[in-house]
Design an enzyme around this catalytic site. Structure first.
Site, mmCIF file in Angstrom:
data_model
loop_
_atom_site.group_PDB
_atom_site.id
_atom_site.type_symbol
_atom_site.label_atom_id
_atom_site.label_comp_id
_atom_site.label_asym_id
_atom_site.label_seq_id
_atom_site.Cartn_x
_atom_site.Cartn_y
_atom_site.Cartn_z
ATOM 1 N N ARG A 1 11.505 -1.446 11.464
ATOM 2 C CA ARG A 1 10.557 -1.459 12.566
ATOM 3 C C ARG A 1 10.698 -2.603 13.166
ATOM 4 N NH1 ARG A 1 5.162 -0.244 8.809
ATOM 5 N NH2 ARG A 1 4.291 -1.595 10.246
ATOM 6 N N ARG B 1 -0.434 -9.548 13.195
ATOM 7 C CA ARG B 1 -0.930 -8.380 12.321
ATOM 8 C C ARG B 1 -1.844 -8.929 11.300
ATOM 9 N NH1 ARG B 1 4.275 -5.682 10.892
ATOM 10 N NH2 ARG B 1 3.369 -4.337 9.579
ATOM 11 N N ARG C 1 -9.365 0.796 9.487
ATOM 12 C CA ARG C 1 -8.800 -0.650 10.122
ATOM 13 C C ARG C 1 -9.874 -1.208 10.595
ATOM 14 N NH1 ARG C 1 -3.185 0.037 9.186
ATOM 15 N NH2 ARG C 1 -2.215 -1.742 10.150
ATOM 16 N N ARG D 1 11.584 -6.361 4.695
ATOM 17 C CA ARG D 1 11.458 -4.967 4.786
ATOM 18 C C ARG D 1 12.140 -4.693 6.280
ATOM 19 N NH1 ARG D 1 5.520 -2.414 4.917
ATOM 20 N NH2 ARG D 1 5.320 -3.170 7.032
ATOM 21 N N LYS E 1 0.759 -1.216 0.052
ATOM 22 C CA LYS E 1 -0.028 0.033 -0.033
ATOM 23 C C LYS E 1 1.072 1.223 -0.164
ATOM 24 C CE LYS E 1 -2.082 -0.961 3.889
ATOM 25 N NZ LYS E 1 -1.765 -2.398 4.393
HETATM 26 P P1 AMP Z 1 0.810 0.101 9.470
HETATM 27 O O1 AMP Z 1 2.072 0.980 8.978
HETATM 28 O O2 AMP Z 1 -0.408 0.440 8.532
HETATM 29 O O3 AMP Z 1 1.158 -1.204 9.174
HETATM 30 O O4 AMP Z 1 0.379 0.249 10.936
HETATM 31 C C1 AMP Z 1 1.473 -0.252 11.978
HETATM 32 C C2 AMP Z 1 0.593 -0.140 13.086
HETATM 33 O O5 AMP Z 1 0.033 1.009 13.288
HETATM 34 C C3 AMP Z 1 -0.713 -0.907 13.302
HETATM 35 O O6 AMP Z 1 -0.208 -2.284 13.463
HETATM 36 C C4 AMP Z 1 -1.523 -0.583 14.372
HETATM 37 O O7 AMP Z 1 -0.775 -0.916 15.560
HETATM 38 C C5 AMP Z 1 -1.024 0.980 14.117
HETATM 39 N N1 AMP Z 1 -2.392 1.484 13.188
HETATM 40 C C6 AMP Z 1 -1.855 2.100 12.107
HETATM 41 N N2 AMP Z 1 -3.103 2.568 11.472
HETATM 42 C C7 AMP Z 1 -3.996 2.052 12.472
HETATM 43 C C8 AMP Z 1 -5.707 2.362 12.420
HETATM 44 N N3 AMP Z 1 -6.289 2.667 11.388
HETATM 45 N N4 AMP Z 1 -6.271 1.978 13.479
HETATM 46 C C9 AMP Z 1 -5.655 1.378 14.412
HETATM 47 N N5 AMP Z 1 -4.183 1.149 14.505
HETATM 48 C C10 AMP Z 1 -3.491 1.637 13.647
#
Ligand code: AMP
Length: 195
Positions: free
Chosen positions: A134, A146, A89, A128, A14
């Site tokens: 991360r 996740r 989400r 990654r 994404k």
């Molecule tokens: P991402 O970078 O999108 O993979 O997000 C990393 C982490 O951030 C996720 O595993 C969640 O802990 C938190 N996170 C990101 N976006 C959201 C969201 N829309 N709602 C809740 N937690 C989020």
């Protein structure tokens, strides 16, 4: 406005695709994951709150996430639209987004989901991790949880937008350029249909 949700499991590409699409369509890329990481890096109250959820691969509470998203949109009104990456989400967030956009006379134009197999996702995320730094990318157990969170809490968002005929699935396997080509085609087809 073109208000796009770029959807798909963690590691489905994404962020990579959003970075390419924003240039072509002049949109603002909003990644809630990036916003949380920025807050964490700056040791803000929000960052500290998000940290423990992110470390375990769980969702940060809706109230906090929705508030942060609204602030970002409100701070950038003069754009041709938004690409949301990592938001909504869950269905609560999707409904909050719809309500928020409706207050502005706007709506979600389209949700496009990237379809990628689990094993491919895991291998992409673990590789990654080497460059992303991360912690939630480096540990396979966290990566798998996740993916579980995605399946249980996030994937119903696809069905929610499908009810309004706004959800589209695109093959997310292949090279970055191949996938980008599919996304552009999907978006351009959609624009033609609306004319
Ligand atoms: P991402 O970078 O999108 O993979 O997000 C990393 C982490 O951030 C996720 O595993 C969640 O802990 C938190 N996170 C990101 N976006 C959201 C969201 N829309 N709602 C809740 N937690 C989020």
């Amino acid at each position: 406005m073109l208000n796009l949700i770029l959807f798909g499991p963690p590691g489905s590409g994404k962020g990579t695709q959003a970075a390419k699409l924003v240039e072509k369509y002049n949109l603002l890329h909003i990644s809630t994951g990036d916003l949380f990481r920025y807050e964490m890096k700056n040791d803000t109250e929000l960052g500290l709150l998000a940290k423990k959820y992110m470390a375990e691969g769980n969702l940060v509470p809706d109230e906090v996430t929705i508030g942060m998203l609204k602030n970002k949109v409100n701070a950038n009104p003069d754009v041709a639209g938004y690409i949301l990456d990592g938001f909504p989400r869950n269905v609560v967030q999707a409904k909050a987004l719809d309500e928020f956009l409706a207050e502005k006379g706007e709506e979600v134009t389209q949700l496009i989901a990237l379809d990628v197999k689990d094993e491919e996702i895991i291998s992409r995320i673990l590789s990654r991790a080497v460059t992303s730094g991360r912690a939630d990318d480096a540990d396979e157990t966290i990566v798998r949880s996740r993916i579980d969170v995605y399946k249980n809490e996030t994937s119903p968002v696809f069905d929610y937008y499908a009810m309004f005929d706004k959800a589209l699935m695109v093959n997310g396997m292949g090279s970055i350029d191949e996938i980008y080509g599919r996304l552009c085609k999907a978006l351009d087809n959609n624009a033609n249909e609306e004319e």
